[in-house]
Design a protein around this motif. Sequence first.
Motif, PDB file in Angstrom:
ATOM      1  N   LEU A  11     -17.289  29.708  50.010  1.00 46.31           N
ATOM      2  CA  LEU A  11     -16.525  30.761  49.661  1.00 46.31           C
ATOM      3  C   LEU A  11     -15.540  30.599  51.137  1.00 46.31           C
ATOM      4  N   THR A  12     -16.050  30.165  52.218  1.00 48.81           N
ATOM      5  CA  THR A  12     -15.169  29.911  53.626  1.00 48.81           C
ATOM      6  C   THR A  12     -15.034  28.310  53.718  1.00 48.81           C
TER       7      THR A  12
ATOM      8  N   SER B 123     -10.061  33.366  54.594  1.00 52.48           N
ATOM      9  CA  SER B 123     -10.001  34.785  54.833  1.00 52.48           C
ATOM     10  C   SER B 123     -10.064  35.624  53.867  1.00 52.48           C
ATOM     11  N   VAL B 124      -9.784  34.954  52.579  1.00 51.95           N
ATOM     12  CA  VAL B 124     -10.011  35.573  51.240  1.00 51.95           C
ATOM     13  C   VAL B 124     -11.680  35.582  51.015  1.00 51.95           C
ATOM     14  N   GLY B 125     -12.252  34.438  51.313  1.00 50.42           N
ATOM     15  CA  GLY B 125     -13.577  34.186  51.031  1.00 50.42           C
ATOM     16  C   GLY B 125     -14.653  34.986  52.083  1.00 50.42           C
TER      17      GLY B 125
ATOM     18  N   ALA C 298     -17.637  40.064  52.690  1.00 50.77           N
ATOM     19  CA  ALA C 298     -18.202  41.344  53.240  1.00 50.77           C
ATOM     20  C   ALA C 298     -18.168  42.408  52.262  1.00 50.77           C
ATOM     21  N   ALA C 299     -17.254  42.339  51.270  1.00 49.31           N
ATOM     22  CA  ALA C 299     -16.855  43.456  50.322  1.00 49.31           C
ATOM     23  C   ALA C 299     -18.097  43.546  49.367  1.00 49.31           C
ATOM     24  N   ALA C 300     -18.668  42.516  49.264  1.00 46.25           N
ATOM     25  CA  ALA C 300     -19.988  42.582  48.125  1.00 46.25           C
ATOM     26  C   ALA C 300     -21.199  42.734  48.775  1.00 46.25           C
ATOM     27  N   GLU C 301     -21.318  42.569  50.391  1.00 45.22           N
ATOM     28  CA  GLU C 301     -22.413  43.061  50.719  1.00 45.22           C
ATOM     29  C   GLU C 301     -23.104  44.376  50.464  1.00 45.22           C
TER      30      GLU C 301
ATOM     31  N   LEU D 262      -8.236  39.856  44.349  1.00 49.23           N
ATOM     32  CA  LEU D 262      -9.690  40.207  44.235  1.00 49.23           C
ATOM     33  C   LEU D 262     -10.047  41.312  45.406  1.00 49.23           C
ATOM     34  N   ARG D 263      -9.360  41.482  46.354  1.00 46.71           N
ATOM     35  CA  ARG D 263      -9.353  42.239  47.471  1.00 46.71           C
ATOM     36  C   ARG D 263      -9.482  43.422  47.039  1.00 46.71           C
TER      37      ARG D 263
END
Length: 314
Positions: free
Chosen positions: A39-40, A47-49, A54-57, A106-107
Motif C-alpha cells: 500500500l505504501t 499518501s493514499v495508501g 489508517a482508516a481501516a484500522e 476511496l478516502r
Amino acid sequence: MSTCSTASRHLDEPLAGTAATARTWLLLEQPGPWGAKALTSSHLDPSVGRALEAAAEGTGVRVALIRRPGRHADCGTPEERRVYLAHTNPGNVWLHSAMTCDPEQLRALDFAALGQGDPRTFDTALGGGAHTGDPLALVCTNGKRDRCCALLGRPLAAELAASGVEGVWEVTHLGGHRFSPTVLVLPYGYAYGRAEAHAVKEILQGVREGRVVTEGCRGGSAWERPGQAAELAVRRASGEHSADVLTVVRTDGAAPRWEVTVAHADGRLWRVTVAQGASLPQRPESCGSVLGSPARMDVEALRELPRAEIPLRR
C-alpha cells in the motif's frame, strides 16, 4: 531449493485456522511492481495508501491491492482501476464492484460502516453496485513479502487465467506464506492453501452453487482463528457444505484454549473445544526467517448441543 512452503508441506502442517481475519475486504487494482508493504511501496500514491491503512484500522476492513495475472512492468498510471468490496459475515454476504480513475475517492469511504456490512458509502462515492460476474479468486503473488508467493503463486494465477477462469486476480498479501500458493475466494471469504489449478476451479464452481469446499481450506476470514478451525470442524463432522449457513456466535476463553459455539441457520448448535499448539519440529514461518514453532489450531472436542443450552451472543 528449500523454501518455507516446502518445509510446511513436508511436515504436513495443518491448514485449518490459519486464514487472515477480515469481515470486509477492500481491493484496489494497482498494476506494476509491489514492495513488501504494497500500500505504501507500489505505484499507488503512498499518501493514499497510508490513509487507507489508517482508516481501516480496527474496523474489520482489510485493504489489499490486486492486479491482473501476467507481466508487471511499469505501464504508467492506469486510466481506470477496478475496485471491489466484499463482506463475508454469514447472513449478509455480498460483493460490490466499481471503477475509479482516482484512488483518492476511496478516502471518502466510511470504513466503520463497511466493516459492519453497509456498502452505501462505497456505492455513493464510487458509483458502485452489486457485482454480477463470476466469484473472485485472489492468488497471493507478492514475492517481496515471501519468495514462495512469487515462485508458486504467479504460475498458479497465470495457469488459471490462461485456462479461461474468470475472476482471477493477483493480490498483495494473504498471510501464511508457508502455505503457498494461497488463494482467497470472494464473496464468502474462505482461504485455501497449497492450491492447485484444478482444485481452485472446483472451489469456484462450489461458490457458484453456494457450496464451501473444505479440502485445503484454511478457514473463513469472518472469524478469528479459533472460530475458523471450529467452523471447519463442524462442516466436516456434519457434512454441511452449504455456504452462508454456519455462524460463530460465541467464543469463550483465551489462548491457549477456547470454547467456540457454532450455530446453523436451522437452529442447531455445536460446542467446539479448540486449543492453540506449537508446530513441531521447528520450521521457518517464511523464507529467510529463523526457525520457529508457528501456532496451530487443534480441535480437541466437538459435540452438538440442545438448541436452548447456550444463549446466542458473541
